[in-house]
Design a protein around this motif. Structure first.
Motif, mmCIF file in Angstrom:
data_model
loop_
_atom_site.group_PDB
_atom_site.id
_atom_site.type_symbol
_atom_site.label_atom_id
_atom_site.label_comp_id
_atom_site.label_asym_id
_atom_site.label_seq_id
_atom_site.Cartn_x
_atom_site.Cartn_y
_atom_site.Cartn_z
ATOM 1 N N PHE A 215 1.881 -3.473 -35.360
ATOM 2 C CA PHE A 215 3.190 -3.881 -35.851
ATOM 3 C C PHE A 215 3.125 -4.268 -37.331
ATOM 4 N N GLY A 216 2.006 -4.866 -37.743
ATOM 5 C CA GLY A 216 1.827 -5.146 -39.159
ATOM 6 C C GLY A 216 1.827 -3.876 -39.981
ATOM 7 N N LEU A 217 1.161 -2.848 -39.479
ATOM 8 C CA LEU A 217 1.127 -1.563 -40.174
ATOM 9 C C LEU A 217 2.530 -0.978 -40.307
ATOM 10 N N PHE A 218 3.291 -0.992 -39.217
ATOM 11 C CA PHE A 218 4.616 -0.383 -39.241
ATOM 12 C C PHE A 218 5.563 -1.137 -40.168
ATOM 13 N N THR A 219 5.518 -2.451 -40.150
ATOM 14 C CA THR A 219 6.462 -3.206 -40.969
ATOM 15 C C THR A 219 6.047 -3.270 -42.437
ATOM 16 N N ALA A 220 4.795 -3.046 -42.740
ATOM 17 C CA ALA A 220 4.341 -3.133 -44.128
ATOM 18 C C ALA A 220 4.410 -1.805 -44.867
ATOM 19 N N VAL A 221 3.948 -0.726 -44.235
ATOM 20 C CA VAL A 221 3.818 0.530 -44.994
ATOM 21 C C VAL A 221 4.413 1.749 -44.298
#
Length: 382
Positions: A215-221
């Motif tokens: 989820f960090g990956l999706f929301t950041a980049v």
């Protein structure tokens, strides 16, 4: 919770205006996790002592201050301040609100309440990019208007919170009032997990780490990946696609509410492992349909494992320490949503963004498999 991800759809605009690269972008995203961790570590036990409502009102105040920082921002300092404050608010909501929702429900609705509470957490995070993308596209002030909408949404939230009954009844003194402030001692950087909770905590935290790292990956980049690498020409569509795993997660949490936590946790870990494999394959092949399927499967796996993990940890927690233990679990989850994505930004500088994202996908898949092995060797009861 939507306030925590409002900037996701705006990072491209901030990059154009301020000229920063992927490492600054991922660090800016992850900085809100510092606020989350501060809230969880310092305030995690306080809601057990003083009650849920005062902490929730504090979280709403921090959310309002965060929106004001973004409204006034003309450079990185206020952007980082806004992210830290949004993290503080999200940390309060994550631990305290999740516990309060379950406590507000009648005992016979306990499982459904847990599903609802965790689903709202994730659905809010997924709604943030979609909301900001739509408002920014329709506004003459795309870097300001989403935060004005956020401030308006905080008004009814504050009214409802003010009027809700206090739920921390088991934490009160014999005289009926909350414990005094002097009785509270913050667990500064020392989150604790009682021995009797660890059997449930380890697989829940491992699976949760894997899911929240994605989820960090999706929301950041993810918007940048979708536009630059996967051929999505419409910025609003790219931002909306970021919400796919969050929506799938929320659906899974509600749909699996009747499934016993041990089985749900196993199923969630399997979904995360399979979704991570598809994500790596889709990014390597630059195949948008495969990435969308992977995002959906990752969301379903995350939601199933997340709901089951919170439920199993809550059930194993000793009376009087539920808020503290749940907050400790979320400390792990918000480390997962921040540190791995900063590593992606750093690796992207040395290689490129798709390669860095593929490496994170491999790590997520391995973590999900580790959680499966732990559950196989030490199955949970219930």
């Amino acid at each position: 919770m939507a306030g925590a991800t409002l900037p996701t759809a705006l990072y491209g605009r901030y990059q154009e205006q301020l000229g920063f690269g992927p490492l600054v972008q991922t660090t800016l995203f992850a900085s809100y996790a510092v606020g989350v961790l501060a809230a969880l570590v310092v305030l995690g036990e306080l809601s057990d002592r003083l009650g849920r409502r005062p902490l929730l009102l504090l979280g709403l105040a921090a959310a309002a201050l965060s929106a004001l920082c973004f409204l006034l921002a003309d450079g990185l300092p206020l952007l980082f301040a806004g992210r830290l404050l949004s993290g503080l608010s999200a940390g309060v909501f994550t631990g305290t609100a999740t516990t309060a929702v379950v406590e507000l429900a009648p005992p016979r609705w306990s499982r459904a309440a847990t599903s609802a509470a965790t689903a709202v957490n994730v659905l809010g995070l997924g709604a943030g990019p979609v909301l900001s993308a739509l408002v920014a596209e329709a506004s003459l002030a795309p870097l300001r208007a989403p935060y004005l909408v956020h401030l308006l949404l905080l008004v009814p939230a504050a009214l409802v919170t003010w009027w809700q009954p206090e739920t921390a009844g088991s934490q009160r003194r014999d005289g009926g009032g909350p414990a005094p402030v002097s009785a509270w001692r913050p667990h500064l950087l020392r989150p604790t997990v009682p021995v009797e909770v660890r059997r449930a905590f380890v697989p829940a935290a491992t699976a949760g780490f894997a899911g929240f790292a994605v989820f960090g990956l999706f929301t950041a980049v993810a918007p940048q990946l979708l536009v630059e690498q996967l051929g999505v020409g419409d910025r609003v569509v790219a931002d909306a696609l970021v919400g796919v795993p969050f929506l799938a997660s929320a659906v899974a949490q509600v749909a699996t509410g009747g499934l016993a936590a041990p089985r749900a946790l196993v199923a969630g870990c399997a979904g995360l492992a399979a979704g991570a494999a598809l994500l790596v394959a889709g990014l390597a092949a630059q195949a948008l349909p495969l990435v969308v399927v992977a995002a959906t499967l990752l969301g379903l796996g995350h939601g199933t494992a997340f709901r089951a993990g919170v439920a199993s940890v809550r059930a194993a927690s000793p009376e009087g320490r539920t808020g503290e233990v749940v907050s400790t679990l979320f400390v792990v989850l918000y480390v997962a949503i921040s540190l791995p994505v900063v590593a992606v930004g750093a690796l992207a500088v040395a290689t490129d963004l798709p390669t860095a994202a593929e490496v994170l996908g491999v790590v997520v898949g391995l973590l999900a498999l580790v959680a499966l092995v732990v559950l196989r060797r030490r199955p949970l009861e219930g």
